[in-house]
Design an enzyme around this catalytic site. Structure first.
Site, PDB file in Angstrom:
ATOM      1  N   LYS A   1       0.845  -1.188   0.135  1.00 53.46           N
ATOM      2  CA  LYS A   1       0.049   0.163   0.287  1.00 53.46           C
ATOM      3  C   LYS A   1       1.107   1.289  -0.017  1.00 53.46           C
ATOM      4  O   LYS A   1       0.665   2.064  -0.840  1.00 53.46           O
ATOM      5  CB  LYS A   1      -0.990   0.130   1.337  1.00 53.46           C
ATOM      6  CG  LYS A   1      -1.986   1.222   1.258  1.00 53.46           C
ATOM      7  CD  LYS A   1      -2.560   1.309   2.556  1.00 53.46           C
ATOM      8  CE  LYS A   1      -1.677   1.747   3.688  1.00 53.46           C
ATOM      9  NZ  LYS A   1      -2.387   2.224   4.970  1.00 53.46           N
TER      10      LYS A   1
ATOM     11  N   ASP B   1      -6.859   0.762   1.037  1.00 53.09           N
ATOM     12  CA  ASP B   1      -6.632   0.635   2.604  1.00 53.09           C
ATOM     13  C   ASP B   1      -8.064   0.163   2.791  1.00 53.09           C
ATOM     14  O   ASP B   1      -9.109  -0.243   2.084  1.00 53.09           O
ATOM     15  CB  ASP B   1      -6.414   2.185   2.856  1.00 53.09           C
ATOM     16  CG  ASP B   1      -7.477   3.307   2.773  1.00 53.09           C
ATOM     17  OD1 ASP B   1      -8.431   2.787   1.903  1.00 53.09           O
ATOM     18  OD2 ASP B   1      -7.482   4.117   3.451  1.00 53.09           O
TER      19      ASP B   1
END
Length: 247
Positions: A120, A138
């Site tokens: 991420k 997320d």
């Protein structure tokens, strides 16, 4: 979801926010990398609180290494898990110096090899710093993608792959920001703001939050009557009116 619906969703999000960006405060690629790394399992607000005191003291890899783990900890206490994150931050800074001449690398393999940096974080850096159309997933984006039907998936990686595959190229660069902000402020976890959502008619979520029934507003005369105790009827504590005498 039909491709035309997906395009319509992104068009509306773009119209509402033509130039989206992160809410993490930063001025350099290194500051952004630090802020994103610190943001794991905490809020951007907490990260900004920490970096507003850290960055004026140390905002380069060399300065972070010079501080050391124990000196870094007090600065990043607001973010939680600060013991682990302090160790990762100093390790990250050391790795940038020894492997990359103090610069943030622009390839996924090198980024993910840094302490505290996962997929991420790497996606965000590749997108924002190097202009690559990566989409970081997320908890907010995972929720929005599944609820709306934009990119259903059981894992963040499945959602990421679906978003990359299905998002029209013209929207891919900013998709991450639009979706994360939508999830943070509109399509929230407990009670999404469906009645005021700009994509509510395009969203495929079956359990939309219903709009509250409109409350009827009393007229001015009715409010005045209530304020004075009723419509001419005697109030409970008023003295009795005298009776008229006959004759």
């Amino acid at each position: 979801m039909h491709p035309a619906t997906r395009t319509a969703i992104y068009r509306r999000l773009r119209a509402a926010n033509p130039a989206p960006t992160t809410e993490l405060e930063h001025h350099t690629p290194f500051e952004l990398l630090v802020a994103v790394m610190l943001s794991a399992h905490t809020t951007d607000k907490s990260v900004n609180t920490a970096t507003r005191t850290l960055f004026p003291v140390a905002n380069t890899p060399a300065a972070i290494v010079a501080l050391g783990v124990e000196a870094v900890k007090p600065f990043i206490k607001p973010v939680g898990l600060y013991n682990t994150k302090a160790k990762n931050l100093v390790g990250l800074a050391e790795a940038l110096i020894t492997r990359h001449g103090g610069q943030v690398p622009g390839d996924r393999t090198s980024l993910e090899a840094l302490p505290g940096v996962g997929r991420k974080t790497a996606n965000i850096i590749l997108n924002m710093v190097f202009g690559q159309p990566e989409i970081a997933v997320d908890t907010h984006i995972f929720r929005v993608a599944n609820r709306t039907g934009l990119a259903p998936g059981k894992t963040p990686r499945e959602v990421e792959d679906a978003l990359v595959a299905n998002t029209p190229p013209e929207f891919r660069k900013n998709a991450h920001h639009w979706l994360i902000l939508h999830g943070r402020y509109v399509c929230t976890a407990r009670k999404p703001a469906c009645p005021t959502c700009i994509i509510r008619d395009l969203c495929e979520y079956r359990h939309k939050t219903p709009a509250k029934p409109a409350r009827k507003k009393a007229g001015r005369l009715a409010r005045a009557i209530r304020a004075h105790g009723g419509s001419g009827a005697r109030r409970r504590n008023d003295p009795p009116k005298p009776r008229k005498r006959k004759g």
